[in-house]
Write a protein that holds these residues in place. Structure first.
Motif, mmCIF file in Angstrom:
data_model
loop_
_atom_site.group_PDB
_atom_site.id
_atom_site.type_symbol
_atom_site.label_atom_id
_atom_site.label_comp_id
_atom_site.label_asym_id
_atom_site.label_seq_id
_atom_site.Cartn_x
_atom_site.Cartn_y
_atom_site.Cartn_z
ATOM 1 N N PRO A 42 40.914 -11.470 3.939
ATOM 2 C CA PRO A 42 40.286 -10.389 4.714
ATOM 3 C C PRO A 42 40.584 -9.024 4.098
ATOM 4 C CG PRO A 42 41.453 -11.923 6.155
ATOM 5 C CD PRO A 42 41.845 -12.274 4.755
ATOM 6 N N VAL A 43 39.594 -8.156 4.120
ATOM 7 C CA VAL A 43 39.755 -6.794 3.615
ATOM 8 C C VAL A 43 40.197 -5.903 4.768
ATOM 9 C CG1 VAL A 43 38.598 -4.817 2.562
ATOM 10 C CG2 VAL A 43 38.010 -7.142 1.839
ATOM 11 N N PRO A 44 41.317 -5.206 4.643
ATOM 12 C CA PRO A 44 41.794 -4.345 5.732
ATOM 13 C C PRO A 44 40.742 -3.303 6.126
ATOM 14 C CG PRO A 44 43.480 -4.595 4.043
ATOM 15 C CD PRO A 44 42.231 -5.196 3.488
ATOM 16 N N ASP A 45 40.638 -3.071 7.423
ATOM 17 C CA ASP A 45 39.737 -2.052 7.983
ATOM 18 C C ASP A 45 38.258 -2.353 7.779
ATOM 19 O OD1 ASP A 45 42.014 -0.593 8.745
ATOM 20 O OD2 ASP A 45 42.094 0.416 6.801
ATOM 21 N N GLU A 46 37.929 -3.569 7.327
ATOM 22 C CA GLU A 46 36.521 -3.962 7.194
ATOM 23 C C GLU A 46 36.351 -5.330 7.851
ATOM 24 O OE1 GLU A 46 34.263 -3.057 3.536
ATOM 25 O OE2 GLU A 46 36.190 -2.492 2.671
ATOM 26 N N GLU A 47 36.030 -5.309 9.126
ATOM 27 C CA GLU A 47 35.948 -6.541 9.891
ATOM 28 C C GLU A 47 34.840 -7.450 9.354
ATOM 29 O OE1 GLU A 47 35.927 -7.934 14.606
ATOM 30 O OE2 GLU A 47 35.190 -5.953 14.021
ATOM 31 N N GLY A 48 35.190 -8.703 9.166
ATOM 32 C CA GLY A 48 34.222 -9.678 8.684
ATOM 33 C C GLY A 48 34.028 -9.681 7.183
ATOM 34 N N ILE A 49 34.789 -8.853 6.451
ATOM 35 C CA ILE A 49 34.654 -8.777 4.995
ATOM 36 C C ILE A 49 35.860 -9.464 4.341
ATOM 37 C CG2 ILE A 49 34.416 -7.278 3.004
ATOM 38 C CD1 ILE A 49 32.040 -7.203 4.873
ATOM 39 N N PHE A 50 35.574 -10.343 3.378
ATOM 40 C CA PHE A 50 36.610 -11.074 2.645
ATOM 41 C C PHE A 50 36.385 -10.852 1.150
ATOM 42 C CE2 PHE A 50 36.048 -12.975 6.715
ATOM 43 C CZ PHE A 50 37.288 -13.464 7.109
ATOM 44 N N ALA A 51 37.474 -10.787 0.385
ATOM 45 C CA ALA A 51 37.332 -10.480 -1.043
ATOM 46 C C ALA A 51 38.440 -11.134 -1.847
ATOM 47 C CB ALA A 51 37.331 -8.968 -1.269
ATOM 48 N N ALA A 52 38.176 -11.285 -3.133
ATOM 49 C CA ALA A 52 39.164 -11.820 -4.077
ATOM 50 C C ALA A 52 38.776 -11.385 -5.480
ATOM 51 C CB ALA A 52 39.233 -13.340 -3.997
ATOM 52 N N THR A 53 39.776 -11.296 -6.353
ATOM 53 C CA THR A 53 39.545 -11.016 -7.775
ATOM 54 C C THR A 53 39.961 -12.238 -8.576
ATOM 55 O OG1 THR A 53 39.912 -8.646 -7.480
ATOM 56 C CG2 THR A 53 40.091 -9.511 -9.712
ATOM 57 N N TRP A 54 39.065 -12.704 -9.429
ATOM 58 C CA TRP A 54 39.315 -13.930 -10.205
ATOM 59 C C TRP A 54 39.086 -13.638 -11.677
ATOM 60 C CZ3 TRP A 54 35.924 -17.500 -12.835
ATOM 61 C CH2 TRP A 54 36.537 -18.708 -13.189
ATOM 62 N N THR A 55 39.850 -14.314 -12.522
ATOM 63 C CA THR A 55 39.745 -14.106 -13.964
ATOM 64 C C THR A 55 38.887 -15.190 -14.600
ATOM 65 O OG1 THR A 55 41.929 -13.068 -14.035
ATOM 66 C CG2 THR A 55 41.032 -13.863 -16.116
ATOM 67 N N ALA A 56 37.810 -14.773 -15.222
ATOM 68 C CA ALA A 56 36.930 -15.696 -15.955
ATOM 69 C C ALA A 56 37.413 -15.743 -17.400
ATOM 70 C CB ALA A 56 35.484 -15.217 -15.882
ATOM 71 N N ASP A 57 38.104 -16.811 -17.759
ATOM 72 C CA ASP A 57 38.738 -16.889 -19.073
ATOM 73 C C ASP A 57 37.762 -17.111 -20.218
ATOM 74 O OD1 ASP A 57 41.370 -16.525 -18.153
ATOM 75 O OD2 ASP A 57 41.460 -18.613 -17.493
ATOM 76 N N LYS A 58 36.640 -17.765 -19.941
ATOM 77 C CA LYS A 58 35.725 -18.127 -21.029
ATOM 78 C C LYS A 58 34.388 -17.425 -20.867
ATOM 79 C CE LYS A 58 37.816 -22.746 -21.379
ATOM 80 N NZ LYS A 58 37.567 -24.198 -21.285
#
Length: 753
Positions: free
Chosen positions: A624-640
């Protein structure tokens, strides 16, 4: 010339501090100058002779200036400056090894030119005074022994990161200065303030030597491509391609979009002014459901210096979903029949209709089962929000309860659906819409009166905006498209709908034979969704009065309804800031999660199942993203490098069991070594700004020979404070000579020598 006149290089004056070495205080100097000025004035006044008018003042000014200069020298002016101790400090030399440095200019690559600068004596002169550490950098910094170890094959350029790595490596060593040889093409979007702040805190000057021309004499570059990241199957896509060229004004080239080498669309373009961004539109069919990798390119021209920046890749997710549209019609009429027929041929849309055959009888078509719409038009958010689009035909506002009217507004505003209002004898102003919540949704300001519906023929005509809009695109060329619309059969009727609201766009107008013009097709965005009005019930003539094989009517209605629902989100709406990662590895995934009534869900469990090249698979939880109800996020590394598909899945707990809320698909692509070829001219502004902010200087290859002397002026590393006399500067002697000579020349001219 500067050093000849002022004895020391300009860097010494910019870094040094002006001081007076005499034991007398500075106020005594000021007093002495004032006394001398008074004495000279008294003397000239008593002995003015033939000097009249302004002439005594000129003589007084020149004599006073000369005496002031002499007194100033008696106070022993000097420059106090910190310099690096010879052989006790380190100078880090950073050589750009990225792909843009391999661009050839004047028979040599930029990297070869940079190597030549070092080999011309700069490296030797630096080595005689300091301990020199040589590095090459691309994505990362690497220590090398000689410039020839740099190959110009690094896939990206990270100037800021490389500077931080150089500072970290020399954190315990006396680093006196940094010399950066680069074209300034930084793929990280510039040098962040944190990096500059770290350098300034350590007082380490960064001297930059700019390599390469700021722009190519002959070059074509595709700057950007704007198109929808997702689209329904078989839809027509419109891409805005922005490009810039130099050296080919009035030349012609071929702009095209390809998939796997297959040309989907192309057009000939004529270049305008050099260095001016231009935009062209390409329209093509998205095809069947799949992830499309599209290449937008301009064919290379003869003599073009950089051919690697003529194309850009974009990803489009062609979805297999079939949005559902609810169509409520107040009476049987030709328009209803032919709209249904047009949509039945579209395999990407599903039309559910409610036709009021009598005042108390409804005929349903397209429903999934007997439970759907069993109570008539939906009265609950969960029921209405199951659709992506809504068409309101010849239905008076009073047919809907106040709660249903507000629900329709929320269907667009909160749910993000699309609503289309049609003209008719009992709708819009005739149906009381001007005093209902529908007025807020409509893209026009309805007149609050009756008599707006006219059963008179009218000619449909596109506006300037409508000529290019995909909704109205019957022909690819805008001019031919406008002519095609003028030749359509006349509409059976038209309706006065008032002026368009601010932010609304009128795509077509109705022009009755009696004269005047009225908005026919107008669209606007509203909240999370969109609304439109088609102010007629007579477009069925486009089918009935044209040959059977003519598909004008079907094409128009399919394009209009696809636009209506193309951006209607599901309960899960996934996104990423950029679908193409140019020389980047981190991708940001973001999802908006909502309930069946499209209220934000804060307690959902969200994850992304990612599939990539070479069988890569990964599961990434979104937080969950703080102060943004209903919003979810993540950072992922694309190696290739390659294309990736991320299926975002959301679930919620119901009675101890996880129940799926919904899912969405996000596509993105990672490319290495591509960004280096774009904006490949020397970024002189970045290099100059870096030098100015850190206390260094910017040099060209021609002026780089001055660096070995000026680099000594630094407050970093191990320094010694020096005091350098200024009284014997040639400029002071010349100034005294000029003052005395000017007075003599004036006196001679006046005849009082």
């Amino acid at each position: 010339m500067f050093q000849f006149l002022f004895k020391y290089p300009s860097a010494a004056f910019s870094k040094g501090e002006f001081v007076l070495l005499a034991s007398w205080p500075a106020w005594v100097l000021a007093a002495a100058i004032l006394i001398a000025a008074g004495v000279i004035l008294w003397h000239i006044t008593r002995n003015r002779g033939r000097l009249g008018g302004w002439r005594p003042v000129a003589v007084w000014c020149l004599q006073t200036a000369l005496v002031a200069l002499v007194l100033f020298l008696l106070w022993r002016p000097a420059l106090s400056i910190a310099t690096l101790r010879p052989q006790q400090n380190i100078v880090a030399v950073l050589l750009d090894d990225s792909g843009s440095m391999a661009i050839r200019e004047g028979g040599k690559t930029r990297l070869e030119q940079a190597t030549a600068v070092l080999r011309s004596g700069l490296a030797k002169s630096l080595g005689e005074r300091f301990q020199v550490r040589l590095y090459r950098f691309g994505k990362h910094l690497e220590r090398i022994q000689n410039p020839e170890e740099a190959t110009g094959k690094a896939e990206a350029s990270r100037i800021g990161e490389s500077l931080k790595e150089a500072l970290a490596e020399a954190s315990t060593l006396p680093l006196g200065a940094v010399v950066l040889l680069s074209d300034g093409a930084d793929n990280a979007g510039g040098i962040d303030l944190e990096t500059v702040s770290q350098i300034r805190q350590k007082r380490i000057p960064v001297h930059t030597i700019g390599m390469g021309r700021e722009r190519f004499e002959k070059d074509i570059e595709v700057r950007d491509v704007q198109l929808a990241p997702r689209v329904l199957a078989d839809s027509r896509l419109s891409a805005q391609v922005t490009y810039l060229q130099n050296g080919f004004t009035q030349g012609k080239a071929r702009l095209s979009v390809k998939e796997g080498g297959k040309v989907l669309a192309s057009k000939e373009i004529t270049f305008k002014a050099d260095g001016t961004p231009e935009t062209e539109t390409l329209v093509f069919n998205a095809g069947t459901a799949a992830t499309r990798s599209l290449q937008f390119s301009i064919d290379p021209m003869e003599g073009e210096e950089n051919r690697d920046n003529n194309a850009r890749m974009r990803l489009v997710n062609v979805e297999a979903s079939k949005p559902r549209i609810l169509y409520i019609e107040g009476e049987p009429r030709w328009e209803f029949k032919f709209i249904r027929r047009a949509i039945e041929e579209d395999r990407s849309l599903e039309l559910v209709s409610m036709l009021r055959t009598t005042q108390n009888k409804i005929y349903f078509q397209g429903t999934k089962d007997t439970k759907e719409l069993k109570d008539g038009f939906p009265a609950k958010a969960e029921e209405l929000f199951a659709y992506q689009g809504l068409i309101i035909g010849n239905v008076e506002a009073g047919y809907f309860t106040p709660a249903q009217q507000e629900l329709i507004r929320e269907f667009v505003n909160r749910r993000g659906g699309g609503v289309l209002f049609l003209g008719g004898r009992a709708t819009l102003s005739e149906g009381g819409y001007a005093s209902s919540p529908f007025m807020e949704l409509l893209p026009v300001s309805l007149p609050d009166r009756k008599g707006t519906f006219h059963r008179d023929e009218a000619n449909p005509e596109l506006t300037a905006t409508g000529r290019d809009n995909l909704i109205c695109r019957l022909e690819e060329q805008p001019d031919r498209n406008a002519e095609r619309w003028k030749k359509l059969p006349l509409l059976a009727d038209y309706q006065e709908v008032g002026a368009p609201k601010p932010g609304a766009v009128v795509l077509a107008e109705a022009r009755p034979a009696a004269g005047g013009k009225y908005p026919l097709l107008a669209i606007q965005n509203y909240g999370r969704g969109r609304s439109a009005i088609f102010a007629t019930s007579g477009s069925w003539r486009w089918q009935m009065q044209q040959p059977l094989e003519d598909r004008t009517h079907e094409m128009f209605w399919q394009q209009l309804l696809r636009w209506l629902v193309s951006e209607s989100p599901g309960q899960i709406a996934g996104a990423t800031p950029r679908s193409v990662l140019s020389d980047e590895t981190n991708v940001q995934l973001r999802a908006e999660v909502r309930s069946k009534s499209f209220q934000p869900l804060a307690n959902a469990k969200v994850q992304a199942n990612i599939m990539g090249p070479e069988g890569l698979s990964a599961t990434v939880p979104l937080d969950p993203v703080p102060d943004e109800e209903g919003i979810f996020a993540a950072t992922w590394t694309a190696d290739k490098p390659g294309s990736y598909v991320a299926e975002i899945l959301a679930t919620e707990d119901e009675g101890g069991k996880e129940k799926e809320t919904g899912r969405d698909v996000v596509v993105f692509r990672r490319e290495d070594g591509v960004a280096e070829h774009f904006n490949a001219g020397q970024n002189r502004e970045l290099l100059q700004k870096l030098s100015e902010q850190t206390g260094g200087r910017y040099y060209t290859p021609e002026t780089a020979s001055k660096l070995s002397e000026e680099i000594s002026y630094s407050e970093a590393g191990i320094t010694v404070r020096e005091t350098r006399d200024l009284w014997d500067m040639p400029a002071i002697f010349l100034l005294a000579l000029v003052l005395r000579s000017l007075e003599w020349l004036l006196r001679r001219k006046w005849g009082v020598v």
